[in-house]
Design a protein around this motif. Sequence first.
Motif, PDB file in Angstrom:
ATOM      1  N   ASP A 105      -0.100  -7.473  10.884  1.00 35.67           N
ATOM      2  CA  ASP A 105      -0.041  -7.756  12.316  1.00 35.67           C
ATOM      3  C   ASP A 105       0.572  -9.122  12.630  1.00 35.67           C
ATOM      4  O   ASP A 105       0.643  -9.530  13.794  1.00 35.67           O
ATOM      5  CB  ASP A 105      -1.433  -7.655  12.940  1.00 35.67           C
ATOM      6  CG  ASP A 105      -2.417  -8.678  12.370  1.00 35.67           C
ATOM      7  OD1 ASP A 105      -2.007  -9.502  11.521  1.00 35.67           O
ATOM      8  OD2 ASP A 105      -3.599  -8.646  12.768  1.00 35.67           O
ATOM      9  N   GLY A 106       1.007  -9.844  11.593  1.00 32.74           N
ATOM     10  CA  GLY A 106       1.636 -11.142  11.795  1.00 32.74           C
ATOM     11  C   GLY A 106       0.691 -12.328  11.714  1.00 32.74           C
ATOM     12  O   GLY A 106       1.126 -13.474  11.663  1.00 32.74           O
ATOM     13  N   GLY A 107      -0.613 -12.066  11.713  1.00 34.75           N
ATOM     14  CA  GLY A 107      -1.590 -13.145  11.614  1.00 34.75           C
ATOM     15  C   GLY A 107      -1.795 -13.581  10.179  1.00 34.75           C
ATOM     16  O   GLY A 107      -1.415 -12.888   9.230  1.00 34.75           O
ATOM     17  N   TRP A 108      -2.410 -14.760  10.019  1.00 38.24           N
ATOM     18  CA  TRP A 108      -2.672 -15.277   8.678  1.00 38.24           C
ATOM     19  C   TRP A 108      -3.976 -14.706   8.134  1.00 38.24           C
ATOM     20  O   TRP A 108      -4.947 -14.519   8.861  1.00 38.24           O
ATOM     21  CB  TRP A 108      -2.780 -16.800   8.694  1.00 38.24           C
ATOM     22  CG  TRP A 108      -1.492 -17.502   8.970  1.00 38.24           C
ATOM     23  CD1 TRP A 108      -1.116 -18.107  10.122  1.00 38.24           C
ATOM     24  CD2 TRP A 108      -0.402 -17.663   8.050  1.00 38.24           C
ATOM     25  NE1 TRP A 108       0.145 -18.648   9.990  1.00 38.24           N
ATOM     26  CE2 TRP A 108       0.609 -18.393   8.722  1.00 38.24           C
ATOM     27  CE3 TRP A 108      -0.175 -17.266   6.729  1.00 38.24           C
ATOM     28  CZ2 TRP A 108       1.822 -18.732   8.126  1.00 38.24           C
ATOM     29  CZ3 TRP A 108       1.021 -17.610   6.124  1.00 38.24           C
ATOM     30  CH2 TRP A 108       2.006 -18.328   6.825  1.00 38.24           C
ATOM     31  N   THR A 109      -3.988 -14.434   6.833  1.00 36.00           N
ATOM     32  CA  THR A 109      -5.181 -13.952   6.151  1.00 36.00           C
ATOM     33  C   THR A 109      -5.131 -14.433   4.706  1.00 36.00           C
ATOM     34  O   THR A 109      -4.231 -15.154   4.313  1.00 36.00           O
ATOM     35  CB  THR A 109      -5.286 -12.416   6.236  1.00 36.00           C
ATOM     36  OG1 THR A 109      -6.545 -11.991   5.713  1.00 36.00           O
ATOM     37  CG2 THR A 109      -4.160 -11.741   5.455  1.00 36.00           C
ATOM     38  N   GLY A 110      -6.123 -14.055   3.906  1.00 39.93           N
ATOM     39  CA  GLY A 110      -6.124 -14.427   2.500  1.00 39.93           C
ATOM     40  C   GLY A 110      -7.465 -14.983   2.047  1.00 39.93           C
ATOM     41  O   GLY A 110      -8.373 -15.223   2.846  1.00 39.93           O
ATOM     42  N   ILE A 111      -7.581 -15.165   0.742  1.00 39.51           N
ATOM     43  CA  ILE A 111      -8.819 -15.657   0.133  1.00 39.51           C
ATOM     44  C   ILE A 111      -9.207 -17.012   0.702  1.00 39.51           C
ATOM     45  O   ILE A 111     -10.349 -17.229   1.113  1.00 39.51           O
ATOM     46  CB  ILE A 111      -8.667 -15.731  -1.392  1.00 39.51           C
ATOM     47  CG1 ILE A 111      -8.600 -14.325  -1.993  1.00 39.51           C
ATOM     48  CG2 ILE A 111      -9.815 -16.525  -2.020  1.00 39.51           C
ATOM     49  CD1 ILE A 111      -8.196 -14.285  -3.450  1.00 39.51           C
ATOM     50  N   ASP A 112      -8.266 -17.950   0.708  1.00 38.35           N
ATOM     51  CA  ASP A 112      -8.581 -19.303   1.171  1.00 38.35           C
ATOM     52  C   ASP A 112      -9.061 -19.302   2.618  1.00 38.35           C
ATOM     53  O   ASP A 112     -10.024 -20.004   2.962  1.00 38.35           O
ATOM     54  CB  ASP A 112      -7.360 -20.208   1.036  1.00 38.35           C
ATOM     55  CG  ASP A 112      -7.059 -20.591  -0.403  1.00 38.35           C
ATOM     56  OD1 ASP A 112      -7.968 -20.455  -1.251  1.00 38.35           O
ATOM     57  OD2 ASP A 112      -5.934 -21.022  -0.683  1.00 38.35           O
ATOM     58  N   LEU A 143     -18.534 -14.268  -1.979  1.00 32.38           N
ATOM     59  CA  LEU A 143     -17.279 -14.679  -2.610  1.00 32.38           C
ATOM     60  C   LEU A 143     -16.602 -13.519  -3.324  1.00 32.38           C
ATOM     61  O   LEU A 143     -15.387 -13.329  -3.205  1.00 32.38           O
ATOM     62  CB  LEU A 143     -17.531 -15.818  -3.605  1.00 32.38           C
ATOM     63  CG  LEU A 143     -17.521 -17.249  -3.072  1.00 32.38           C
ATOM     64  CD1 LEU A 143     -17.739 -18.233  -4.205  1.00 32.38           C
ATOM     65  CD2 LEU A 143     -16.224 -17.568  -2.345  1.00 32.38           C
ATOM     66  N   ARG A 144     -17.374 -12.750  -4.067  1.00 38.67           N
ATOM     67  CA  ARG A 144     -16.788 -11.601  -4.774  1.00 38.67           C
ATOM     68  C   ARG A 144     -16.158 -10.625  -3.784  1.00 38.67           C
ATOM     69  O   ARG A 144     -15.058 -10.107  -4.026  1.00 38.67           O
ATOM     70  CB  ARG A 144     -17.840 -10.894  -5.618  1.00 38.67           C
ATOM     71  CG  ARG A 144     -17.293  -9.681  -6.364  1.00 38.67           C
ATOM     72  CD  ARG A 144     -18.383  -8.965  -7.125  1.00 38.67           C
ATOM     73  NE  ARG A 144     -18.775  -9.685  -8.318  1.00 38.67           N
ATOM     74  CZ  ARG A 144     -18.194  -9.521  -9.517  1.00 38.67           C
ATOM     75  NH1 ARG A 144     -17.200  -8.667  -9.653  1.00 38.67           N
ATOM     76  NH2 ARG A 144     -18.624 -10.197 -10.551  1.00 38.67           N
ATOM     77  N   GLU A 193     -11.463  -5.909 -10.695  1.00 38.13           N
ATOM     78  CA  GLU A 193     -11.347  -6.543 -12.007  1.00 38.13           C
ATOM     79  C   GLU A 193     -10.972  -8.015 -11.876  1.00 38.13           C
ATOM     80  O   GLU A 193     -11.576  -8.886 -12.503  1.00 38.13           O
ATOM     81  CB  GLU A 193     -10.294  -5.825 -12.849  1.00 38.13           C
ATOM     82  CG  GLU A 193     -10.106  -6.436 -14.236  1.00 38.13           C
ATOM     83  CD  GLU A 193      -9.039  -5.733 -15.049  1.00 38.13           C
ATOM     84  OE1 GLU A 193      -8.806  -6.157 -16.197  1.00 38.13           O
ATOM     85  OE2 GLU A 193      -8.427  -4.769 -14.533  1.00 38.13           O
ATOM     86  N   ARG A 194      -9.983  -8.290 -11.040  1.00 38.09           N
ATOM     87  CA  ARG A 194      -9.552  -9.663 -10.867  1.00 38.09           C
ATOM     88  C   ARG A 194     -10.637 -10.503 -10.198  1.00 38.09           C
ATOM     89  O   ARG A 194     -10.849 -11.667 -10.527  1.00 38.09           O
ATOM     90  CB  ARG A 194      -8.258  -9.716 -10.048  1.00 38.09           C
ATOM     91  CG  ARG A 194      -7.308 -10.779 -10.532  1.00 38.09           C
ATOM     92  CD  ARG A 194      -5.939 -10.606  -9.932  1.00 38.09           C
ATOM     93  NE  ARG A 194      -5.350  -9.316 -10.163  1.00 38.09           N
ATOM     94  CZ  ARG A 194      -4.797  -8.943 -11.291  1.00 38.09           C
ATOM     95  NH1 ARG A 194      -4.771  -9.764 -12.313  1.00 38.09           N
ATOM     96  NH2 ARG A 194      -4.260  -7.744 -11.415  1.00 38.09           N
ATOM     97  N   ALA A 195     -11.348  -9.897  -9.246  1.00 33.80           N
ATOM     98  CA  ALA A 195     -12.429 -10.609  -8.561  1.00 33.80           C
ATOM     99  C   ALA A 195     -13.511 -11.033  -9.546  1.00 33.80           C
ATOM    100  O   ALA A 195     -14.058 -12.132  -9.452  1.00 33.80           O
ATOM    101  CB  ALA A 195     -13.020  -9.726  -7.467  1.00 33.80           C
ATOM    102  N   GLY A 196     -13.804 -10.162 -10.525  1.00 34.47           N
ATOM    103  CA  GLY A 196     -14.810 -10.499 -11.524  1.00 34.47           C
ATOM    104  C   GLY A 196     -14.404 -11.681 -12.385  1.00 34.47           C
ATOM    105  O   GLY A 196     -15.240 -12.475 -12.812  1.00 34.47           O
ATOM    106  N   GLN A 197     -13.095 -11.811 -12.628  1.00 32.65           N
ATOM    107  CA  GLN A 197     -12.603 -12.953 -13.403  1.00 32.65           C
ATOM    108  C   GLN A 197     -12.632 -14.228 -12.579  1.00 32.65           C
ATOM    109  O   GLN A 197     -12.965 -15.300 -13.074  1.00 32.65           O
ATOM    110  CB  GLN A 197     -11.158 -12.666 -13.871  1.00 32.65           C
ATOM    111  CG  GLN A 197     -11.046 -11.482 -14.797  1.00 32.65           C
ATOM    112  CD  GLN A 197      -9.612 -11.023 -14.989  1.00 32.65           C
ATOM    113  OE1 GLN A 197      -8.708 -11.491 -14.304  1.00 32.65           O
ATOM    114  NE2 GLN A 197      -9.403 -10.091 -15.914  1.00 32.65           N
ATOM    115  N   MET A 198     -12.314 -14.124 -11.303  1.00 34.59           N
ATOM    116  CA  MET A 198     -12.211 -15.301 -10.446  1.00 34.59           C
ATOM    117  C   MET A 198     -13.565 -15.915 -10.115  1.00 34.59           C
ATOM    118  O   MET A 198     -13.657 -17.106  -9.840  1.00 34.59           O
ATOM    119  CB  MET A 198     -11.493 -14.917  -9.149  1.00 34.59           C
ATOM    120  CG  MET A 198     -10.051 -14.525  -9.341  1.00 34.59           C
ATOM    121  SD  MET A 198      -9.332 -13.716  -7.878  1.00 34.59           S
ATOM    122  CE  MET A 198      -9.332 -15.117  -6.744  1.00 34.59           C
TER     123      MET A 198
END
Length: 266
Positions: free
Chosen positions: A45-52, A247-248, A258-263
């Motif tokens: 939709d053009g908005g910012w997102t992400g883990i951080d 966090l997970r 899988e990646r979440a478990g490593q992070m």
Amino acid sequence: MLSRLILCCTLLGIAGLGGAEPRNGCKQLRVAFYEDGALFYRAADGGWTGIDKDVVDELARRLGCTIEASVDSRVRIWAGLSGGNLDMSVSALLLPEREKIGRFVPYMTGRNFVLLHKELSGRLHNMASFLADPQYKIAVVKSYKHGRAYEDWLSKLRAQGRVFETADHLSMMRLFKLGRVDAVMATPTTWYPLVRQEQLAGTYSVMDWAPRENMVSGLIVSRQNIDEATVARFSHAIRAMREDGTLRRIFERHTDAERAGQMINF
């Protein structure tokens, strides 16, 4: 343009505050983000997102903070933190020289890998074989740190003029996709969105040439602007987010289970 305008407003808003004591509390936090794969990216939709972004938003919700967000390059963010023009940034690595600027609150772990064009993986097996052949070049994001083994290797490549320094990860991946470089330094969160969108599917190989160099990253909070007691509250909230599964779930939202478990193992 909008991100620059936001940052300019931030700078104007703090004019004249030089030399002030660190603030107690987080009523309003000036937080700078930088675009980097699953960590911080544009949604459909053009908005910012992400883990951080999700980590900071949840932290602000739990502690009652108001976030004044800006988006900029990593180089300018570090300059802003050093000059007292920013309160906090995200997914930073703990390094001795950075402890003078800010206090760290870890929230994830990761590791750097080398992404090679797929046809090269059969002849380039490690850092030594890459270094030995002067025709091969690599791109990195300027100011990023990659761990001791990789930094030693990159310093040798830099001395030979074989390292392209880019302003951000999108520019780096563009060089890779266009064949201007043979390899890039990247973390799973950097390349995962591109793989999911099939922009790089089947075109690259992931080389784990420093398997013991896991690195913990997290918030960097300005020593100049935010007091130690407030940083302790941030740390307590992050621990609670880890313990209650928040966090997970954030990591899984933007990568996979899988990646979440490593992070989460920081």
